[in-house]
Each structure stands twice: as C-alpha cells, then as structure tokens.
Design a protein around this motif. Structure first.
Motif, PDB file in Angstrom:
ATOM      1  N   THR A 135       0.830  -1.190   0.000  1.00 42.45           N
ATOM      2  CA  THR A 135       0.000   0.000   0.000  1.00 42.45           C
ATOM      3  C   THR A 135       0.871   1.249   0.000  1.00 42.45           C
ATOM      4  OG1 THR A 135      -1.744  -1.162   1.213  1.00 42.45           O
ATOM      5  CG2 THR A 135      -1.795   1.244   1.239  1.00 42.45           C
ATOM      6  N   THR A 136       0.539   2.214  -0.861  1.00 42.49           N
ATOM      7  CA  THR A 136       1.310   3.456  -0.907  1.00 42.49           C
ATOM      8  C   THR A 136       0.532   4.639  -0.373  1.00 42.49           C
ATOM      9  OG1 THR A 136       0.615   4.189  -3.124  1.00 42.49           O
ATOM     10  CG2 THR A 136       2.408   2.580  -3.002  1.00 42.49           C
ATOM     11  N   GLU A 137      -0.781   4.535  -0.265  1.00 44.98           N
ATOM     12  CA  GLU A 137      -1.596   5.649   0.191  1.00 44.98           C
ATOM     13  C   GLU A 137      -1.190   6.062   1.602  1.00 44.98           C
ATOM     14  OE1 GLU A 137      -6.343   6.782   0.202  1.00 44.98           O
ATOM     15  OE2 GLU A 137      -5.718   4.742   0.689  1.00 44.98           O
ATOM     16  N   GLY A 138      -0.956   7.347   1.782  1.00 45.79           N
ATOM     17  CA  GLY A 138      -0.591   7.852   3.087  1.00 45.79           C
ATOM     18  C   GLY A 138       0.872   7.724   3.430  1.00 45.79           C
ATOM     19  N   SER A 139       1.665   7.094   2.571  1.00 43.62           N
ATOM     20  CA  SER A 139       3.085   6.914   2.869  1.00 43.62           C
ATOM     21  C   SER A 139       3.893   8.167   2.565  1.00 43.62           C
ATOM     22  CB  SER A 139       3.654   5.753   2.054  1.00 43.62           C
ATOM     23  OG  SER A 139       3.698   6.083   0.669  1.00 43.62           O
ATOM     24  N   GLY A 140       3.349   9.070   1.716  1.00 46.82           N
ATOM     25  CA  GLY A 140       4.094  10.246   1.304  1.00 46.82           C
ATOM     26  C   GLY A 140       5.254   9.929   0.391  1.00 46.82           C
ATOM     27  N   THR A 168       3.053   5.936  -7.354  1.00 52.76           N
ATOM     28  CA  THR A 168       2.339   5.842  -6.091  1.00 52.76           C
ATOM     29  C   THR A 168       1.174   6.821  -6.032  1.00 52.76           C
ATOM     30  OG1 THR A 168       3.742   7.494  -5.013  1.00 52.76           O
ATOM     31  CG2 THR A 168       4.507   5.203  -4.956  1.00 52.76           C
ATOM     32  N   ARG A 169       0.338   6.629  -5.008  1.00 49.84           N
ATOM     33  CA  ARG A 169      -0.780   7.550  -4.803  1.00 49.84           C
ATOM     34  C   ARG A 169      -0.270   8.965  -4.571  1.00 49.84           C
ATOM     35  NH1 ARG A 169      -5.476   7.524  -6.655  1.00 49.84           N
ATOM     36  NH2 ARG A 169      -4.928   9.635  -7.191  1.00 49.84           N
ATOM     37  N   GLN A 170       0.845   9.079  -3.835  1.00 48.22           N
ATOM     38  CA  GLN A 170       1.397  10.406  -3.577  1.00 48.22           C
ATOM     39  C   GLN A 170       1.816  11.081  -4.876  1.00 48.22           C
ATOM     40  OE1 GLN A 170       1.656  11.889  -0.362  1.00 48.22           O
ATOM     41  NE2 GLN A 170       1.930  13.679  -1.682  1.00 48.22           N
ATOM     42  N   LYS A 171       2.463  10.342  -5.757  1.00 49.77           N
ATOM     43  CA  LYS A 171       2.904  10.927  -7.019  1.00 49.77           C
ATOM     44  C   LYS A 171       1.711  11.299  -7.893  1.00 49.77           C
ATOM     45  CE  LYS A 171       6.230  10.263 -10.761  1.00 49.77           C
ATOM     46  NZ  LYS A 171       7.282   9.383 -11.324  1.00 49.77           N
ATOM     47  N   MET A 172       0.684  10.463  -7.903  1.00 49.27           N
ATOM     48  CA  MET A 172      -0.512  10.798  -8.672  1.00 49.27           C
ATOM     49  C   MET A 172      -1.146  12.091  -8.168  1.00 49.27           C
ATOM     50  SD  MET A 172      -2.505   7.248  -9.657  1.00 49.27           S
ATOM     51  CE  MET A 172      -2.166   6.205  -8.254  1.00 49.27           C
ATOM     52  N   ASP A 173      -1.209  12.242  -6.845  1.00 54.92           N
ATOM     53  CA  ASP A 173      -1.793  13.460  -6.288  1.00 54.92           C
ATOM     54  C   ASP A 173      -0.913  14.677  -6.574  1.00 54.92           C
ATOM     55  OD1 ASP A 173      -3.926  12.029  -5.326  1.00 54.92           O
ATOM     56  OD2 ASP A 173      -3.114  11.806  -3.305  1.00 54.92           O
ATOM     57  N   ASP A 174       0.399  14.519  -6.391  1.00 55.42           N
ATOM     58  CA  ASP A 174       1.303  15.651  -6.610  1.00 55.42           C
ATOM     59  C   ASP A 174       1.261  16.152  -8.042  1.00 55.42           C
ATOM     60  OD1 ASP A 174       2.110  15.566  -4.005  1.00 55.42           O
ATOM     61  OD2 ASP A 174       4.054  14.615  -4.399  1.00 55.42           O
ATOM     62  N   GLN A 175       1.239  15.232  -8.988  1.00 57.08           N
ATOM     63  CA  GLN A 175       1.312  15.606 -10.396  1.00 57.08           C
ATOM     64  C   GLN A 175      -0.060  15.759 -11.048  1.00 57.08           C
ATOM     65  OE1 GLN A 175       4.305  16.376 -11.568  1.00 57.08           O
ATOM     66  NE2 GLN A 175       5.242  15.744  -9.643  1.00 57.08           N
ATOM     67  N   GLY A 176      -1.130  15.682 -10.264  1.00 61.57           N
ATOM     68  CA  GLY A 176      -2.473  15.889 -10.794  1.00 61.57           C
ATOM     69  C   GLY A 176      -2.880  14.857 -11.822  1.00 61.57           C
ATOM     70  N   MET A 177      -2.552  13.586 -11.576  1.00 63.84           N
ATOM     71  CA  MET A 177      -2.859  12.522 -12.542  1.00 63.84           C
ATOM     72  C   MET A 177      -4.298  12.060 -12.365  1.00 63.84           C
ATOM     73  SD  MET A 177       0.587  10.194 -12.346  1.00 63.84           S
ATOM     74  CE  MET A 177       2.207  10.961 -12.271  1.00 63.84           C
ATOM     75  N   LEU A 178      -5.086  12.212 -13.422  1.00 61.28           N
ATOM     76  CA  LEU A 178      -6.492  11.827 -13.387  1.00 61.28           C
ATOM     77  C   LEU A 178      -6.796  10.633 -14.282  1.00 61.28           C
ATOM     78  CD1 LEU A 178      -8.210  15.337 -13.498  1.00 61.28           C
ATOM     79  CD2 LEU A 178      -7.513  13.997 -11.499  1.00 61.28           C
ATOM     80  N   SER A 179      -5.885  10.258 -15.187  1.00 59.71           N
ATOM     81  CA  SER A 179      -6.174   9.216 -16.169  1.00 59.71           C
ATOM     82  C   SER A 179      -4.951   8.353 -16.392  1.00 59.71           C
ATOM     83  CB  SER A 179      -6.607   9.848 -17.500  1.00 59.71           C
ATOM     84  OG  SER A 179      -5.498  10.474 -18.125  1.00 59.71           O
ATOM     85  N   ILE A 180      -5.154   7.237 -17.104  1.00 58.25           N
ATOM     86  CA  ILE A 180      -4.041   6.354 -17.434  1.00 58.25           C
ATOM     87  C   ILE A 180      -3.024   7.068 -18.320  1.00 58.25           C
ATOM     88  CG2 ILE A 180      -5.346   5.378 -19.358  1.00 58.25           C
ATOM     89  CD1 ILE A 180      -3.796   2.808 -19.043  1.00 58.25           C
ATOM     90  N   ASP A 181      -3.474   8.002 -19.150  1.00 56.79           N
ATOM     91  CA  ASP A 181      -2.525   8.751 -19.980  1.00 56.79           C
ATOM     92  C   ASP A 181      -1.567   9.566 -19.106  1.00 56.79           C
ATOM     93  OD1 ASP A 181      -3.733   7.679 -22.158  1.00 56.79           O
ATOM     94  OD2 ASP A 181      -4.684   9.529 -22.839  1.00 56.79           O
ATOM     95  N   HIS A 236      -2.114   2.642  -6.334  1.00 54.24           N
ATOM     96  CA  HIS A 236      -0.908   2.891  -7.110  1.00 54.24           C
ATOM     97  C   HIS A 236      -0.939   2.040  -8.372  1.00 54.24           C
ATOM     98  CE1 HIS A 236       0.369  -0.703  -4.803  1.00 54.24           C
ATOM     99  NE2 HIS A 236       1.226  -0.943  -5.786  1.00 54.24           N
ATOM    100  N   VAL A 237       0.004   2.318  -9.253  1.00 53.15           N
ATOM    101  CA  VAL A 237       0.114   1.603 -10.516  1.00 53.15           C
ATOM    102  C   VAL A 237       1.545   1.092 -10.657  1.00 53.15           C
ATOM    103  CG1 VAL A 237      -0.117   1.736 -13.025  1.00 53.15           C
ATOM    104  CG2 VAL A 237      -1.648   3.068 -11.562  1.00 53.15           C
ATOM    105  N   GLU A 238       1.695  -0.195 -10.965  1.00 53.04           N
ATOM    106  CA  GLU A 238       3.005  -0.800 -11.162  1.00 53.04           C
ATOM    107  C   GLU A 238       3.200  -1.064 -12.648  1.00 53.04           C
ATOM    108  OE1 GLU A 238       2.734  -3.194  -6.881  1.00 53.04           O
ATOM    109  OE2 GLU A 238       2.687  -4.303  -8.770  1.00 53.04           O
ATOM    110  N   VAL A 239       4.280  -0.559 -13.210  1.00 60.00           N
ATOM    111  CA  VAL A 239       4.574  -0.705 -14.633  1.00 60.00           C
ATOM    112  C   VAL A 239       5.819  -1.579 -14.769  1.00 60.00           C
ATOM    113  CG1 VAL A 239       5.100   0.479 -16.790  1.00 60.00           C
ATOM    114  CG2 VAL A 239       3.584   1.561 -15.104  1.00 60.00           C
TER     115      VAL A 239
END
Length: 822
Positions: A135-140, A168-181, A236-239
């Motif tokens: 889990t990455t949520e809340g880890s910062g 991670t969830r933190q990176k998605m929030d920081d960078q404003g990621m809303l979609s898979i693109d 989070h998303v693992e690539v």
C-alpha cells in the motif's frame, strides 16, 4: 507506573506532559488498561495502514494491548509505513519506527517512544521508510515496499529481477494525474500511441502492451472499450517493462501495467476533492472508508468521482462518472474476504476517429490544434461494470493461499466519420475524401486465479515458492456498419478542404447503411504456473519458473453474403523464466534474466488468413540499489528482445479483402536498449522520480515483408527522459511545497508505417515542462495548482499517415485542486 532505573529522567519528563499528548486522545477501550500486556515476544495480528506516526503508534498500542507514552514534539508531523501481518510487538514497533530516528521499547505494559540515548536532536524526516507493504496511500512516498507483478513472489523492487516503475498515490496526487494517460506520461519508458481521441495504445521497448493486471489478476486491455480515465479508485500503478508471460500467460515482450485498487481501511478516513481547470474542466471526488464494527473485522470503502470538461479541440467534450465500492471481512484470525466492484460511464461527444491530416508528402499542414476533423454528431461513448472477489488465508507457517475472481463487461457506442485517401485538385491544393460508420462493441471477461505462496526449507536454507492455476475467458459481441452516400458509395463526401472543414457540414440524415457487420469471438486461456526463489549461496539467488498455457480461439465475422470463420488452439505451451540475483552488499544487487515469448494473434493478412503466433526470447542484465532505509530505489538494466511474426497494420485499407483492418508480418524484429529508473525521497523533504530509456527496434533479418535494418514502430522514440519532483519547504514556509516535471523524447517518424507509400512524417525532438505549487492550509485543507506544458510547446503526440492518425499533444493546461479531509 514505574520506569527502568536507567531512564528515570526521560520517563519523568514524559509523565509531566502525558496529559497533553494528542496520542492519548485515542485511548484504549475500557478495561484494556487492566489487562495484562502480552509478552513482547508473542505474536499479534497487526493491521496498521500507512498514516501519521502519532496515529499509527496509537493503533499499534491498542492492537498490542499496551499503553502509549511519547512526547508530541517527537512524533507529530511524521509519517509511518503500513504494518500488516502476524508479528511480535518488538518487530512491529521496529517496522513502524524504521527511518524515523526514534526507538521504542515496552516497559511495565507501556510502549515508550523516545530518541536514542545520546541523541540531542532528530533529523527532519517527512517520508517514512516504505516497509513491507504494497500500500502506498498515506506513505508520502514515490516508491513502494513489496510487489509481485513480475514473479508472483512478494519481492521488493530491489529483489525483483526486472525493470519496473511504481507510480504511487502520492505521485498521482502531486502531479495531478487523473487518467491512465497521465500515469503513462510519468512512467519510465512508456509511450502513448492514439488510434482515436478515446482509444489509445501504450508501448514499451518498441512493442505494444496488450494485457493489464488488476490487483495481480490478468485482464485483456481492449482499446475500443476499456475505461482507465478515472484513477480515483487506485492506490498505485506498477509498470513492468519486458516480458511478463509468467504473470499474464501468452506474454507480450513489452511489459504490463498492474492497477492496484484502494483497500478498505480499519480506521475512519474521509476526504472530498474538488478540481477546476482549463477548457471548463470540473472534477468532484468523495472517498469514505472505515470499519463497520468496533474491532475492525468488517470494513468498507466507497469512492465516487464526477468529471466534466471540454477539450482543447473545438466541439469535443467528456462527461465521466465513477463509482467504486469494496468491503473486507476478517473470517477469523487468518482469513480475509474482499469483495467489491466499480461502474464507469464515459460520454465523449465530438470524439475524433482519425485525428489531424498531413500533406500528401508528409509535411505538416498549418492547422490550429483546436481544429476538429469529425462531424458534430460524432461520439465514442463507453460503459464498464467490474466485479471482484478475493479470499486470502494466512497459515502459521508463513504460507498464504488466495482465490481471486474478476468479471468485467465493457461496452462502447461509436458514431462518426474520418478522412481517407484523397489527392491534389487541379490547382494543387490538398483535398481528402470522407468515410464513416456506426458501431457497437460488447466485450466481456472472466478471470479466475487460485494461488499459494510461502517459504520452504531445503538443504539447510530457506526458499520461497509460489504456484497456481488460472483461467481467463474473453467474449466479443460486436456489430455495426459503414455509412454509404445517398447514391450508395462508400465515400460519403469528396474533395474536402482540411483548412475549411466544417463539422456541421456533413448531414447524416441522408446517409444510408451498408450491410450489418457482426463479429463473435471467444478466447479461452487456461494456465498452470510455478515459480520459486532459491537461495543457492548466501548472496546468490535463483528465481526460476514456468507456465503452461492451453489457448483456444474462435472468431466468426459476417456481413451480407460474406463470412469468415477462424479457429486456433495451442495445447500445454510452456513459457520458462529464469533469473539469477546476486547481493553485492546491503545496498546493491545485480541480476541476469531470460524468458521466452509466445503470443497467438487474431490479426488477418490481406487475404484473410491469420498471422502466425509471435515467438521470441528476451535477455536482460540489471543493477538494483536502495538507499535511506528503502526510501530510494535505483534500477539500471540493458535488454535484448527478439521476436518473429510481429504485426504491422496495412495503411492502404483498399488492399484489404476482409471487412476489418488487415496486417502484415514483418519477420524477425530485435529490440535492444537501456532502462534507468530512480525514485523516492532523494533528499530530506524532496520526493523525485527520474527515468531514462534508450530503445532501438529494427527488423533483424530480410523477409518478404521487411528489410533488415528498417525501423520497427518508428513512431515511438529512441530516447526518453522523464523527471518529476516535489519539494516541501521547511521552517516558516513548511506548509508550502513546489515541484514539477519534465518529459523529453527524441524525434519520431512514420517510416515504419508509410515509407512504402513514398512519404515519411517527422516529429522533431521536444520537451514538455510542468509546474506544481501546493499549500497545506491546515490539517484538513490542502490546495494545489498544476500547470501542464508550462511553455505551451506545440508537438504531435502520435504520428500516423497523411490522412489521419496524427494527434496533437495537449497545450498549456491549468488544474486547481482543493482537498479536504474530515
């Protein structure tokens, strides 16, 4: 309460301020203080999510039956990793405090947290060690602990012998990621290639990614119907880059993307998020979770999202809704049942099928990015319903058994028109013809997986094993027709000027319908797999495994008097995998891996025959490292992939004798290159991600369909560089943060698509910069502004042919976000 003789002054200080400690507001249940504290060596089932350190310590104390004593100034403003599993209290405390600079011990039934003896002050730490959790949520953090996307074994990034990136969830929030693109643009080595505004493919190492994972369970990625444009439900998303046949069955050498959903928390958490941005973008999200009962053995979570926006393309908009729910139940001490589902609806009026045209010589036309080349009545609407269930049992021996099921139905309704081959008029001006159609797609998937994983002891050493069986069934039920002109011609408009095209000029009411086309297709993949990590010598591990696949495919298409039926099957095809990992020291490890490639194809050649299966092999050498208590991960890898019978779309659709797109085999293709990936808290308060990829994909031997040395997938770049960062200011500006991103890629061309037609489209190298500024107003409210493509760089994200398949990258975009936690 007595203290140990060696620490009277510290405990006295703690007693003096104990009444003011915020942690004690989260007190033990009545009567808990009277209970005898268990021995620290005894094992307890701990379930502590990643969260602020003060709250995590309070939870640990409750679950261990202890009182808690800690000075607020030591723990406030810090974060702790998740702790899950059956552990001794000593081990759980050590995991929770790892990387914090604090130490904890149990004395007289009380957990005491303090600075180590002789330590005057603590270094400022804002991101916890990731620890042994997925889990990455809340880890910062910009990295994660354990993952199993590559091998089915719960390995850290360093232990995994493959190239991978975690968003991670933190990176998605920081960078404003809303979609898979958004995720793809951030992940190392991933390239987006569009087939339409709402249909994209994702490339890695020069090859398309054909299969995704959802919580580790394979699902087919269908470009026509899949909906991954609302990321609110994912943790989070693992690539993973490179072949993943061990996980996905018939494997793509490109890699796979694993979407890991948010879990139901044991403690109550609620948040509301509002976003507003360019082109009338408006987003609202609600995320609520917590326990249904006092002991947390039943818990749930609901995520809802509404999105509405126009696009930078005139007359094109999107309206999207997401509803996700999950519930988890502890069926006793060692068994957990997780169930849930999601519903996604997308309405995309004005969606383009073929993008922007070029000159017949491949030159760029002087066309505004806002110009649309689809009629005003065009659309590409999607709807997806997904259900899942997971049952996990944990044995005292350390083994886990898991049953997982995923059911998914995705539909799309598309209606539109697009430019096709044209020519120059008598004055030498560029003119195109127009074709169109109406289609409905219905694609259903059922994935079942049963697996077990755990340690074994052989020859005096401990090893890890995983094995299982799976079955995946995919059914297509599609239909539609092409439009015909009022006179019965396939072209519904002629001589269109791309500079003056008017989306309202094409009247659909006078069009006729061609004979109805139908497609019924079924794919069944039954598999058995096993893998293990074997400690050969203290620093040397062998990770080896294999997968047996039974593959059955049937396809029937009909239109008027024409029909075509195809069948293909493969019995017990083996996909081996082997890797050696060597721990150089506590920081670095090296690996070498090999895997085979086998993927049946459902593509038709110009005569209507199926292309032969893709076969090949992949070799990879890599170096992994981790630093700062696992808060930073480094990975460097070189790879060499060879495949036979890869498909290439035929650009001259008039040469196809079938009723759908047709393809050709390009013979043997070799892709080789380099991956570099660094992510984590590289400096105090600075989260960063760095990725560089060099990929060279070429036809490796002459054939009737390709020439040695010619590029393969030339529309993907050879060089890619991706940077992202977020810095939290200190001192009086500690509530502020600033960051951004940078994407660079080398030039791309249409050579592999259009050189046979006598022209090549060329997109020069470009770089796109992003900016982020955030302000933590208080403990509940957070504000952030994201500016994408800060310098408004004009470029083509995707290259196709002269009559379409070319898509502009997004112009400068502003996104404002307000998140409130309550």
């Amino acid at each position: 309460m007595s203290s140990s003789p060696s620490q009277p002054s510290r405990l006295a200080r703690h007693h003096a301020i104990a009444a003011a400690i915020a942690l004690l507001a989260l007190q033990l249940p009545p009567g808990a203080q009277a209970q005898a504290a268990p021995a620290t060596a005894a094992s307890t089932d701990f379930h502590i999510p990643a969260q602020p350190l003060d709250q995590a310590l309070a939870q640990l104390a409750r679950q261990a039956g202890l009182q808690l004593l800690a000075a607020p100034e030591l723990v406030q403003g810090r974060r702790a990793p998740a702790v899950e599993g059956r552990l001794s209290t000593t081990a759980a405390v050590a995991r929770l405090l790892r990387g914090s600079g604090l130490e904890g011990h149990v004395s007289q039934g009380t957990l005491v947290v303090e600075t180590p003896a002789g330590t005057g002050s603590l270094p400022e730490v804002t991101v916890s060690a990731v620890g042994e959790t997925t889990t990455t949520e809340g880890s910062g953090s910009y990295t994660t602990g354990l993952m199993s996307t590559s091998t089915k074994l719960p390995l850290s990034i360093r232990e995994t012998p493959q190239s991978l990136t975690v968003v991670t969830r933190q990176k998605m929030d920081d960078q404003g990621m809303l979609s898979i693109d958004d995720v793809a643009n951030s992940a190392t080595g991933i390239t987006i290639n569009r087939w339409s505004d709402d249909r994209a493919r994702y490339f890695s190492r020069g090859f398309v990614i054909g299969s995704f994972l959802q919580d580790g369970v394979p699902v087919s990625y269908e470009t026509d119907t899949s909906t991954y444009d609302t990321m609110a439900m994912y943790d989070h998303v693992e690539v993973v880059r490179g072949p993943t046949g061990l996980m996905t069955g018939v494997g793509d050498p490109s890699g796979t993307i694993n979407f890991v959903r948010k879990r139901a928390p044991r403690t109550t958490q609620r948040s509301a998020t509002l976003r507003a941005g360019s082109w009338n973008q408006a987003v609202g999200e609600i995320d609520v979770g917590g326990s249904f009962n006092e002991d947390g053995s039943a818990r749930g979570r609901v995520v809802a999202s509404l999105q509405s926006r126009d696009h930078f393309i005139d007359g094109y908009g999107s309206r999207r809704q997401l509803l996700y729910g999950t519930a988890e139940f502890d069926l006793g001490r060692d068994t957990t049942l997780s169930v849930g589902g999601s519903y996604v609806n997308e309405d995309n009026p004005g969606s383009q099928w073929m993008g922007v045209p070029m000159g017949f010589d491949g030159s760029f036309l002087d066309i505004a990015r806002s110009r649309r080349f689809s009629p005003s009545w065009s659309k590409w609407d999607k709807k997806e319903v997904s259900l899942f269930a997971d049952l996990e049992h944990r044995f005292d021996s350390g083994w886990k058994a898991r049953l997982a099921a995923r059911a998914l139905q995705a539909k799309s309704a598309l209606d539109g028109a697009y430019l096709v081959s044209g020519g120059l008029d008598e004055l030498g001006r560029t003119r195109y013809d127009v074709a169109g159609g109406l289609y409905d797609y219905d694609k259903r998937q059922l994935s079942l997986d049963a697996s077990a994983q755990g340690p074994v002891r052989l020859f005096g050493r401990e090893h890890d094993l995983a094995f299982g069986v799976s079955r995946r069934t995919i059914r297509w039920s599609d239909q539609g027709y092409s439009y015909l002109s009022p006179t019965g011609e396939w072209l519904i408009a002629n001589g269109v000027d791309p500079y003056t095209w008017n989306p309202d000029s094409l009247d659909r009411s006078g069009l006729m319908a061609e004979d109805l086309w139908t497609r019924r297709q079924k794919t069944t993949l039954t598999s058995a797999y096993a893998t293990g990590r074997f400690l050969l010598a203290e620093p040397l591990n062998l990770i080896a495994g294999a997968r047996l696949d039974w593959y059955d495919f049937t396809n029937a298409q009909r239109q008027g008097s024409w029909s075509r039926e195809r069948e293909f099957s493969e019995k017990a095809h083996a996909t081996p995998y082997a890797a050696l990992t060597y721990d150089i020291n506590k920081t670095y490890s090296a690996y070498a891996s090999y895997t085979s490639i086998f993927r049946p194809q459902d593509f038709l050649d110009v005569s209507g025959s199926m292309l032969a299966p893709v076969e090949g092999r992949n070799f990879e050498l890599g170096l992994k490292g981790n630093y700062l208590d696992d808060r930073v991960n480094l990975a460097v890898a070189v790879f060499n992939t060879t495949q036979d019978n890869l498909p290439q779309a035929i650009t001259d659709i008039n040469s196809c004798t079938v009723k759908t797109n047709c393809y050709r085999s390009v013979g043997k293709v070799r892709s080789k290159g380099l991956d570099v990936d660094i992510s984590g808290e590289v400096l105090p308060r600075l989260n960063a991600g760095f990725g560089y990829t060099f990929t060279q994909a070429q036809i490796a031997s002459d054939s009737t369909e390709g020439v040695k040395g010619a590029p393969y997938a030339s529309y993907t770049p050879r060089h890619q560089l991706k940077l992202s960062a977020m810095y939290h200011l200190g001192g009086e500006l500690g509530a502020w943060r600033v960051g951004g991103g940078l994407r660079y890629q080398s030039r791309t061309t249409s050579e592999s698509l259009t050189s046979a037609e006598g022209y090549v489209i060329r997109q020069p190298a470009y770089a796109v910069a992003d900016l982020v500024v955030g302000w933590r107003v208080n403990q509940q409210l957070d504000l952030q502004v994201n500016i994408s493509n800060l310098f408004d760089r004009r470029y083509f994200e995707t290259l196709g042919t002269n009559n379409g398949g070319n898509y502009f990258g997004m112009p400068r975009k502003v996104l404002l976000t307000a998140r409130y936690q309550f």
